[in-house]
Design a protein around this motif. Structure first.
Motif, PDB file in Angstrom:
ATOM      1  N   GLY A   1      27.410 -30.996  39.165  1.00 27.20           N
ATOM      2  CA  GLY A   1      27.390 -32.204  39.981  1.00 27.20           C
ATOM      3  C   GLY A   1      25.971 -32.657  40.289  1.00 27.20           C
ATOM      4  O   GLY A   1      24.981 -32.012  39.919  1.00 27.20           O
ATOM      5  N   VAL A   2      25.865 -33.768  40.999  1.00 29.92           N
ATOM      6  CA  VAL A   2      24.560 -34.345  41.331  1.00 29.92           C
ATOM      7  C   VAL A   2      24.093 -33.822  42.683  1.00 29.92           C
ATOM      8  O   VAL A   2      24.860 -33.273  43.463  1.00 29.92           O
TER       9      VAL A   2
ATOM     10  N   MET B   1      30.260 -35.815  41.578  1.00 32.72           N
ATOM     11  CA  MET B   1      30.024 -36.201  40.190  1.00 32.72           C
ATOM     12  C   MET B   1      29.120 -37.426  40.047  1.00 32.72           C
ATOM     13  O   MET B   1      28.837 -37.865  38.943  1.00 32.72           O
TER      14      MET B   1
ATOM     15  N   THR C   1      34.840 -36.924  35.941  1.00 34.17           N
ATOM     16  CA  THR C   1      33.746 -36.987  34.973  1.00 34.17           C
ATOM     17  C   THR C   1      32.476 -37.506  35.655  1.00 34.17           C
ATOM     18  O   THR C   1      32.505 -37.993  36.782  1.00 34.17           O
ATOM     19  N   LYS C   2      31.363 -37.405  34.966  1.00 32.72           N
ATOM     20  CA  LYS C   2      30.095 -37.862  35.526  1.00 32.72           C
ATOM     21  C   LYS C   2      30.130 -39.359  35.802  1.00 32.72           C
ATOM     22  O   LYS C   2      30.440 -40.161  34.929  1.00 32.72           O
TER      23      LYS C   2
ATOM     24  N   GLU D   1      27.426 -41.225  36.975  1.00 31.94           N
ATOM     25  CA  GLU D   1      26.169 -41.849  36.537  1.00 31.94           C
ATOM     26  C   GLU D   1      25.885 -43.147  37.277  1.00 31.94           C
ATOM     27  O   GLU D   1      25.410 -44.130  36.706  1.00 31.94           O
TER      28      GLU D   1
ATOM     29  N   VAL E   1      31.237 -28.690  34.894  1.00 33.16           N
ATOM     30  CA  VAL E   1      30.298 -29.802  34.843  1.00 33.16           C
ATOM     31  C   VAL E   1      29.446 -29.744  36.103  1.00 33.16           C
ATOM     32  O   VAL E   1      29.973 -29.617  37.211  1.00 33.16           O
TER      33      VAL E   1
END
Length: 309
Positions: free
Chosen positions: A131-132, A232, A201-202, A204, A129
């Motif tokens: 990341g930001v 994340m 998990t993300k 957001e 996944v």
């Protein structure tokens, strides 16, 4: 002890030969599932770096030639290269460690893979996944409203209970003093399996609120989880319980509140004891999934909806 690894072969500093499967099981708190891959990877990166093994899985330490060569460069097939033996022993130990932490759902993806790098890359391809960015995290912190301004602008919501002040019982950790976002709730007690699942998990821009029952006996979040939350994209974490690895947490671009620190690790329960997305009570204040939390140096507020000033 992993029997295939000869204990006479060590490396400078820490020796990988001292690592047992039991030790790996205590360091990796949950079996690898799709939803916790990112945290699993961070933990193994820490282990591999500590024992100077990271080059084997990232490709910077390729496998040496299997055989010694003569002056003309021809393989001496009856003379195994000692460097190859050492590298191969490390590689197979790492492959065993990683496989030992895979859940029954992930194990089929490891079939037929003969090296630790093959396994590492295969899992990354399947579960990675993204990341930001640092800019994203900075924007999250900058968007947080001052709690004093919120209170001044919405006295009616304070009076109605749609805006609640969380008791001032929390210590501040992490780089960000201020953070805000919609709430995700967890209810656990001395077991952080579900915390790992969510923070892998993300985020957001959300805030994870963990009712840890106020336990002061074990930490439910540490430095690696804070790092996972940072990458994340979680805006912050509030824990009615303890944390550990404070120096690591304070290097993370995230806001974190907890009652105190405790060096004792959480317990491990593969079934993930606890509840997700349920109302939690923090200091007598009821907090629901989807509400908004605002935190800064002056305190923590919970609102039934997103606010503006």
């Amino acid at each position: 002890m992993i029997e295939s690894v000869p204990t006479s072969r060590g490396i400078q500093g820490y020796s990988y030969t001292s690592v047992t499967l039991k030790k790996i099981a205590t360091v990796i708190p949950a079996k690898l599932q799709r939803q916790n891959y990112f945290f699993w990877k961070l933990l193994f990166e820490q282990i591999f770096s500590r024992y100077k093994l990271m080059g084997i899985v990232d490709g910077s330490e390729p496998c040496p030639a299997q055989f010694l060569t003569d002056k003309e460069g021809n393989d001496l097939t009856d003379q195994i290269n000692p460097a190859f033996e050492i590298w191969h022993d490390k590689d197979q130990a790492m492959l065993t460690w990683m496989r030992s932490t895979c859940s029954e759902h992930v194990l089929p993806f490891t079939a037929g893979l003969a090296s630790s790098r093959e396994l590492w890359l295969n899992l990354e391809k399947r579960f990675q996944v993204v990341g930001v960015s640092s800019e994203y995290r900075r924007n999250l912190a900058a968007a947080a409203l001052a709690t004093t301004d919120i209170c001044d602008a919405h006295p009616d919501l304070l009076a109605s209970g749609d805006l609640r002040l969380v008791p001032q019982v929390f210590q501040k950790y992490g780089k960000w003093q201020a953070f805000a976002g919609p709430v995700v709730t967890l209810k656990v007690f001395e077991d952080n399996t579900l915390v790992i699942e969510l923070l892998s998990t993300k985020g957001e821009g959300r805030v994870l609120v963990v009712d840890g029952g106020g336990s002061m006996r074990r930490a439910v979040t540490g430095g690696m989880l804070a790092r996972s939350a940072e990458i994340m994209g979680w805006a912050g974490i509030v824990i009615n319980g303890c944390v550990r690895d404070v120096d690591e947490i304070n290097e993370c671009e995230i806001g974190l509140r907890a009652l105190a620190t405790c060096p004792v690790r959480p317990i491990k329960n593969d079934s993930g004891s606890g509840q997700k997305h349920v109302p939690v009570s923090i200091g007598g204040v009821l907090i629901h999934e989807g509400e908004w939390l605002y935190a800064d140096g002056d305190g923590i507020l919970v609102s039934s909806s997103e606010l503006s000033i």
